[in-house]
Scaffold this active site. Sequence first.
Site, mmCIF file in Angstrom:
data_model
loop_
_atom_site.group_PDB
_atom_site.id
_atom_site.type_symbol
_atom_site.label_atom_id
_atom_site.label_comp_id
_atom_site.label_asym_id
_atom_site.label_seq_id
_atom_site.Cartn_x
_atom_site.Cartn_y
_atom_site.Cartn_z
ATOM 1 N N HIS A 98 0.843 -1.071 0.050
ATOM 2 C CA HIS A 98 0.123 0.045 -0.072
ATOM 3 C C HIS A 98 0.792 1.165 0.126
ATOM 4 C CE1 HIS A 98 -3.468 -2.360 1.238
ATOM 5 N NE2 HIS A 98 -2.875 -2.823 2.103
ATOM 6 N N ASP A 99 1.752 1.540 1.075
ATOM 7 C CA ASP A 99 2.372 2.745 1.210
ATOM 8 C C ASP A 99 3.189 3.133 0.287
ATOM 9 O OD1 ASP A 99 2.076 1.894 4.883
ATOM 10 O OD2 ASP A 99 0.796 2.892 3.706
#
Length: 316
Positions: free
Chosen positions: A244-245
Amino acid sequence: MSDRIPVILDCDPGHDDMVALVLALGSDRLDVKAITNVAGNKAMEKVNRNTLNILNWCGVEKEVAAGAVRPLVRPYNRTDTDGCHGLTGLDGFDFPADNPLKLSKRRAIEVMADVVRHSPKPVTLITTGPTTNVGLFLRAFPDLIPNIARISMMAGTCHFILTEPFMEFNAYLDAEATRIIFESGVPITMFGYDVTYSVLFRQDFTQRLLATGTRTGLMMQKLLDEFTVLHNKRWIDLGGCPVHDACAVAGVIDPTIVTRSEKMYVRIQTEPGPLSGATICDYQHRSGMEPNAEVVFAMDNQRFFDMVVESAAKLK
Ligand code: RIB
Ligand code: CA
């Protein structure tokens, strides 16, 4: 350093935050001015320790400042077994017990204010944890908003449902802070589940990290293989695992990596109820409200993976 983009990375490591850190620190397009931590995946002490361990292992020294230990208003009652990052928040790799790196004596929003106030170029804020620090910063230092270039956030979701519609952890844990950000007028690029679950890594990717031959690559391979097990057991097995990040960082390094996005109005639900904390994305433009975010739906997967491997190869 002059043509690099000045950034602050606000994070809650977390396995995918680790990839975001490596990607940012190994990129020659970014000038990482500071790293700030927020309580999220784990409580502040663990998040601080994880951040300092990642930096020490990768041979990088940066100011790391602790920030909000809980959301602005909502309770913070995460237990050690919550989430998909294991007990330490970085299960899967044993970092050396001795770490010479120390936390900054300054708090997150002090560092943000100092960097943004004195930067000759507008600063990009990258958030990969709950939004508390940035929400607080915008409220405490409204005069510095003109020197914020953009907020690139791993937060929210438009169509992809992991648990409930419109719900994503970084956005809902501190919905009030998220609402402050989306109502601030600062340009926002929202990397939510729609794109992060479309860019899944598999074992061939982690083997590429190992093949860099760096300590960083080894750490990443071990952590991401473990994260895959933890994530797929806790949430959903799509035949790969999201990072995600790192998506929110990749989009700052090279905005052209985004292959599909749309500007739209995103309302953050803060009223009590089952959807409190939701990112209600007006993708049909029915609200009559001006768009306040660029919502990302797709990225060039291959370039993303190559970018991460390239950064891992540059660190220790
Ligand atoms: O919903 C995904 C986000 O929550 C990621 O930032 C992950 O690290 C967790 O913080
Ligand atoms: Ca995170």
